[in-house]
Design a protein around this motif. Sequence first.
Motif, PDB file in Angstrom:
ATOM      1  N   MET A 199       0.849  -1.186   0.000  1.00 29.84           N
ATOM      2  CA  MET A 199       0.000   0.000   0.000  1.00 29.84           C
ATOM      3  C   MET A 199       0.888   1.240   0.000  1.00 29.84           C
ATOM      4  N   LYS A 200       0.435   2.268  -0.714  1.00 29.11           N
ATOM      5  CA  LYS A 200       1.168   3.524  -0.738  1.00 29.11           C
ATOM      6  C   LYS A 200       0.259   4.610  -0.151  1.00 29.11           C
ATOM      7  N   ILE A 201       0.709   5.230   0.948  1.00 28.67           N
ATOM      8  CA  ILE A 201      -0.067   6.262   1.634  1.00 28.67           C
ATOM      9  C   ILE A 201       0.725   7.561   1.619  1.00 28.67           C
ATOM     10  N   ILE A 202       0.054   8.663   1.290  1.00 28.02           N
ATOM     11  CA  ILE A 202       0.664   9.988   1.374  1.00 28.02           C
ATOM     12  C   ILE A 202       0.142  10.650   2.638  1.00 28.02           C
ATOM     13  N   LEU A 203       1.054  11.098   3.496  1.00 31.14           N
ATOM     14  CA  LEU A 203       0.687  11.781   4.741  1.00 31.14           C
ATOM     15  C   LEU A 203       1.008  13.258   4.584  1.00 31.14           C
ATOM     16  N   VAL A 204      -0.012  14.107   4.777  1.00 28.83           N
ATOM     17  CA  VAL A 204       0.187  15.545   4.598  1.00 28.83           C
ATOM     18  C   VAL A 204      -0.349  16.332   5.785  1.00 28.83           C
ATOM     19  N   ALA A 205       0.299  17.469   6.042  1.00 27.47           N
ATOM     20  CA  ALA A 205      -0.107  18.424   7.075  1.00 27.47           C
ATOM     21  C   ALA A 205       0.748  19.663   6.873  1.00 27.47           C
ATOM     22  N   VAL A 206       0.352  20.777   7.484  1.00 26.24           N
ATOM     23  CA  VAL A 206       1.181  21.980   7.354  1.00 26.24           C
ATOM     24  C   VAL A 206       2.504  21.755   8.092  1.00 26.24           C
ATOM     25  N   PRO A 207       3.559  22.479   7.703  1.00 23.13           N
ATOM     26  CA  PRO A 207       4.858  22.312   8.385  1.00 23.13           C
ATOM     27  C   PRO A 207       4.738  22.540   9.888  1.00 23.13           C
ATOM     28  N   GLY A 208       5.434  21.701  10.643  1.00 26.50           N
ATOM     29  CA  GLY A 208       5.452  21.835  12.096  1.00 26.50           C
ATOM     30  C   GLY A 208       4.272  21.208  12.799  1.00 26.50           C
ATOM     31  N   SER A 209       3.496  20.397  12.082  1.00 23.79           N
ATOM     32  CA  SER A 209       2.294  19.790  12.673  1.00 23.79           C
ATOM     33  C   SER A 209       2.585  18.549  13.510  1.00 23.79           C
ATOM     34  N   ILE A 220       7.653  -1.097   7.513  1.00 24.95           N
ATOM     35  CA  ILE A 220       7.135  -0.070   6.610  1.00 24.95           C
ATOM     36  C   ILE A 220       8.276   0.804   6.087  1.00 24.95           C
ATOM     37  N   ALA A 221       8.183   1.230   4.840  1.00 26.53           N
ATOM     38  CA  ALA A 221       9.160   2.187   4.289  1.00 26.53           C
ATOM     39  C   ALA A 221       8.563   3.583   4.419  1.00 26.53           C
ATOM     40  N   LYS A 268       9.100   3.813  -7.608  1.00 32.25           N
ATOM     41  CA  LYS A 268       9.789   2.528  -7.827  1.00 32.25           C
ATOM     42  C   LYS A 268       9.966   1.724  -6.539  1.00 32.25           C
ATOM     43  N   LEU A 269       9.728   2.339  -5.378  1.00 35.46           N
ATOM     44  CA  LEU A 269       9.977   1.657  -4.103  1.00 35.46           C
ATOM     45  C   LEU A 269       9.009   0.495  -3.911  1.00 35.46           C
ATOM     46  N   PRO A 270       9.516  -0.651  -3.476  1.00 32.50           N
ATOM     47  CA  PRO A 270       8.645  -1.821  -3.279  1.00 32.50           C
ATOM     48  C   PRO A 270       7.973  -1.826  -1.906  1.00 32.50           C
ATOM     49  N   GLY A 271       6.944  -2.647  -1.762  1.00 38.77           N
ATOM     50  CA  GLY A 271       6.313  -2.866  -0.457  1.00 38.77           C
ATOM     51  C   GLY A 271       5.413  -1.716  -0.028  1.00 38.77           C
ATOM     52  N   ASP A 272       5.044  -1.738   1.265  1.00 39.83           N
ATOM     53  CA  ASP A 272       4.205  -0.679   1.833  1.00 39.83           C
ATOM     54  C   ASP A 272       5.063   0.557   2.068  1.00 39.83           C
ATOM     55  N   VAL A 273       4.573   1.699   1.579  1.00 39.74           N
ATOM     56  CA  VAL A 273       5.354   2.945   1.643  1.00 39.74           C
ATOM     57  C   VAL A 273       4.470   4.078   2.150  1.00 39.74           C
ATOM     58  N   ALA A 332      -0.399  12.448  17.715  1.00 40.50           N
ATOM     59  CA  ALA A 332       0.524  11.678  16.867  1.00 40.50           C
ATOM     60  C   ALA A 332       0.269  10.177  17.011  1.00 40.50           C
ATOM     61  N   GLU A 333       0.008   9.735  18.224  1.00 43.07           N
ATOM     62  CA  GLU A 333      -0.266   8.312  18.456  1.00 43.07           C
ATOM     63  C   GLU A 333      -1.566   7.880  17.776  1.00 43.07           C
ATOM     64  N   ILE A 334      -2.607   8.723  17.871  1.00 42.62           N
ATOM     65  CA  ILE A 334      -3.894   8.405  17.239  1.00 42.62           C
ATOM     66  C   ILE A 334      -3.723   8.341  15.721  1.00 42.62           C
ATOM     67  N   ALA A 335      -3.013   9.330  15.168  1.00 38.52           N
ATOM     68  CA  ALA A 335      -2.788   9.362  13.715  1.00 38.52           C
ATOM     69  C   ALA A 335      -1.979   8.149  13.266  1.00 38.52           C
ATOM     70  N   ALA A 336      -0.956   7.799  14.026  1.00 40.14           N
ATOM     71  CA  ALA A 336      -0.121   6.643  13.682  1.00 40.14           C
ATOM     72  C   ALA A 336      -0.949   5.366  13.688  1.00 40.14           C
ATOM     73  N   LYS A 337      -1.795   5.201  14.700  1.00 40.54           N
ATOM     74  CA  LYS A 337      -2.638   3.994  14.782  1.00 40.54           C
ATOM     75  C   LYS A 337      -3.580   3.931  13.579  1.00 40.54           C
ATOM     76  N   PHE A 338      -4.120   5.084  13.177  1.00 38.77           N
ATOM     77  CA  PHE A 338      -5.007   5.123  12.014  1.00 38.77           C
ATOM     78  C   PHE A 338      -4.265   4.648  10.762  1.00 38.77           C
ATOM     79  N   VAL A 339      -3.065   5.153  10.545  1.00 33.92           N
ATOM     80  CA  VAL A 339      -2.272   4.781   9.363  1.00 33.92           C
ATOM     81  C   VAL A 339      -1.922   3.292   9.400  1.00 33.92           C
ATOM     82  N   VAL A 340      -1.495   2.802  10.563  1.00 33.93           N
ATOM     83  CA  VAL A 340      -1.143   1.381  10.696  1.00 33.93           C
ATOM     84  C   VAL A 340      -2.364   0.505  10.428  1.00 33.93           C
ATOM     85  N   ASP A 341      -3.529   0.916  10.939  1.00 37.39           N
ATOM     86  CA  ASP A 341      -4.754   0.147  10.696  1.00 37.39           C
ATOM     87  C   ASP A 341      -5.090   0.078   9.208  1.00 37.39           C
TER      88      ASP A 341
END
Length: 199
Positions: free
Chosen positions: A1-11, A27-28, A74-79, A180-189
Amino acid sequence: MKIILVAVPGSGKSTTLKFVKEMLPDIAIVNYGDYMLEIAKKHYGITNRDDMRRKLPVEEYRKVQELAAEEIAKLPGDVIIDTHASIRVQGGFYPGLPDRIITKLKPDAIVLMEFDPKDIMERRAKDVGLRDRESESPEDIEMHQLANRYYAFAAANAGECTVYILDFRRKPQSKPFEHAEIAAKFVVDLIMRSRGSSK
């Protein structure tokens, strides 16, 4: 899976990604700006990430963006790709994920994080000296977050992927790094569901 994570700088994207890596060590995680800087160094002698948008003419900046997208695709796997939906330039906003970039990256999802501007200002104050950022008011930050939302939807439309919005603006933290922990858990899920399991 390829996920793009975005937020304003310093978030707090870096902190979120640190938690993701702890939960899912295989994960890469790639920083789009780092890929761009390596290309800008090689071809244009740019030595600083902030100088890319200040010193590179728009056409050259676009070329650097495209070369970085091709390398990351070109990167393989989950990124997970750490980048920006929009970039503040000369009082306006430039798309961080224009059609020609998003169609090269082919993400499965864009995850957009939004925060109370005052929280972002506090986080940025702790980063003084690490990045050369222009000073922004809470209203400037909120406008940037709004621009991010519009740009994320436009990118998802061109890339035919899903947008997920993690809106923490009215959710105070009960402990440090809770957002950050909530967001990380969401992405991992998201990743684990794509693998057919849950973490």
